[in-house]
Design a protein around this motif. Structure first.
Motif, PDB file in Angstrom:
ATOM      1  N   PHE A  55       0.802  -1.226   0.000  1.00 65.55           N
ATOM      2  CA  PHE A  55       0.000   0.000   0.000  1.00 65.55           C
ATOM      3  C   PHE A  55       0.828   1.266   0.000  1.00 65.55           C
ATOM      4  O   PHE A  55       0.284   2.355  -0.090  1.00 65.55           O
ATOM      5  CB  PHE A  55      -1.002   0.020   1.165  1.00 65.55           C
ATOM      6  N   TRP A  58      -0.029   3.143  -3.060  1.00 66.94           N
ATOM      7  CA  TRP A  58      -1.415   3.517  -3.316  1.00 66.94           C
ATOM      8  C   TRP A  58      -1.507   5.029  -3.540  1.00 66.94           C
ATOM      9  O   TRP A  58      -0.993   5.828  -2.773  1.00 66.94           O
ATOM     10  CB  TRP A  58      -2.299   3.146  -2.140  1.00 66.94           C
ATOM     11  N   ARG A  68      -0.881  10.695  -2.564  1.00 63.18           N
ATOM     12  CA  ARG A  68      -0.174   9.465  -2.196  1.00 63.18           C
ATOM     13  C   ARG A  68      -0.554   9.076  -0.762  1.00 63.18           C
ATOM     14  O   ARG A  68       0.229   9.226   0.162  1.00 63.18           O
ATOM     15  CB  ARG A  68       1.325   9.669  -2.327  1.00 63.18           C
ATOM     16  N   GLY A  70      -0.964   6.140   0.419  1.00 64.37           N
ATOM     17  CA  GLY A  70      -0.175   5.001   0.881  1.00 64.37           C
ATOM     18  C   GLY A  70       1.085   5.468   1.607  1.00 64.37           C
ATOM     19  O   GLY A  70       1.478   4.905   2.625  1.00 64.37           O
TER      20      GLY A  70
END
Length: 123
Positions: A55, A58, A68, A70
């Protein structure tokens, strides 16, 4: 001007300022260790439970903006780990520092304390 330099020299030579500088340097080094822990061990472990997805990559794109989230999750994990380790360190140091010494009061010391208390009452 020379007085200002003298005051600055006294300020810098205090132990607490040097302790703070050492703490900041060690904190920076510790942060890089925690980031490596999160990026290379914790994220892959979490990825196992959510289907092998990392992640940290992600992103959410809206128009030309890229969010962003993640990376934000990584930052939150880093913060929580650092905060927890600091909590454990402070707790351990407090345990060591706050150990109260058991002092056996001799009869002479007790007598002196009574005399002191009587003198305080008289004044």
């Amino acid at each position: 001007m020379f007085e200002l330099i003298k005051e600055f020299k006294e300020f810098i030579s205090r132990g607490s300022v040097m302790d703070l500088a050492v703490g900041v340097i060690i904190g920076g080094a510790f942060t890089s260790i925690v980031k490596a822990l999160v990026n290379y061990l914790i994220n892959p472990l979490i990825g196992l439970f959510i289907g092998g997805i990392d992640f940290s990559d992600w992103v959410l794109k809206i128009g030309s903006a890229t969010f962003r989230f993640g990376s934000f999750i990584n930052a939150v994990i880093n913060f929580l780990i650092i905060a927890f380790v600091i909590f454990l360190l402070v707790k351990a140091v407090n345990k060591l520092v706050n150990k109260k010494k058991v002092v056996k009061i001799t009869p002479e010391v007790q007598l002196l304390e009574e005399i002191r208390d009587l003198l305080k009452k008289q004044n």
